[in-house]
Design an enzyme around this catalytic site. Sequence first.
Site, PDB file in Angstrom:
ATOM      1  N   HIS A   1      17.683 -26.299 -68.161  1.00 54.29           N
ATOM      2  CA  HIS A   1      16.684 -26.305 -67.095  1.00 54.29           C
ATOM      3  C   HIS A   1      16.341 -24.852 -66.816  1.00 54.29           C
ATOM      4  O   HIS A   1      17.085 -23.947 -67.192  1.00 54.29           O
ATOM      5  CB  HIS A   1      17.196 -27.022 -65.829  1.00 54.29           C
TER       6      HIS A   1
ATOM      7  N   ASP B   1      13.653 -12.418 -69.921  1.00 56.26           N
ATOM      8  CA  ASP B   1      12.426 -13.186 -69.726  1.00 56.26           C
ATOM      9  C   ASP B   1      12.177 -14.156 -70.881  1.00 56.26           C
ATOM     10  O   ASP B   1      12.183 -13.775 -72.054  1.00 56.26           O
ATOM     11  CB  ASP B   1      11.234 -12.249 -69.570  1.00 56.26           C
ATOM     12  N   HIS B   2      11.968 -15.432 -70.514  1.00 52.42           N
ATOM     13  CA  HIS B   2      11.722 -16.519 -71.460  1.00 52.42           C
ATOM     14  C   HIS B   2      12.859 -16.664 -72.475  1.00 52.42           C
ATOM     15  O   HIS B   2      12.633 -16.940 -73.647  1.00 52.42           O
ATOM     16  CB  HIS B   2      10.363 -16.359 -72.149  1.00 52.42           C
TER      17      HIS B   2
ATOM     18  N   GLU C   1      16.926 -17.427 -57.244  1.00 49.39           N
ATOM     19  CA  GLU C   1      16.865 -18.483 -58.240  1.00 49.39           C
ATOM     20  C   GLU C   1      15.718 -19.441 -57.909  1.00 49.39           C
ATOM     21  O   GLU C   1      15.027 -19.943 -58.794  1.00 49.39           O
ATOM     22  CB  GLU C   1      18.192 -19.239 -58.253  1.00 49.39           C
TER      23      GLU C   1
END
Length: 136
Positions: free
Chosen positions: A39, A79-80, A125
């Site tokens: 997730h 990132d990603h 978060e």
Amino acid sequence: MVYLTRKEHFNAAHRLYNPNWDEERNQAVFGKCANPNWHGHNYDLYVTVKARPHTETGFVFDVKRLSTIIREHIIEKLDHKNLNEDVDFMKGKMCSTENLAIEIWKQLEPHIPAGVQLHCIKLYETPRIYVEYFGE
């Protein structure tokens, strides 16, 4: 002492699970966060440094340089990415937001120059959940 904060953003996926536990216990403790298909979160990272303003510039630290340090040593690595599988400094660690904040500190601290101190890592978060880490 003056405190200067730079905000950055990254997106990353992870899974919270303890490999020493069975699936039932992982689900009971971590709920949806134990999803074996991962997730993701849209993280906001606040990095705060502190110092006395420089007499010639009036700056605590050049914010462009701070942004470059954060982007080079943190954002480009996170990132990603999948925090469990793609991020070298998270290997073998529970990928909680708490542990991520500690590891971000460890990655940044060596790159903060003398005369300036890393004061706080604040990592959101979600818009309602964040952690703060002030070092050891």
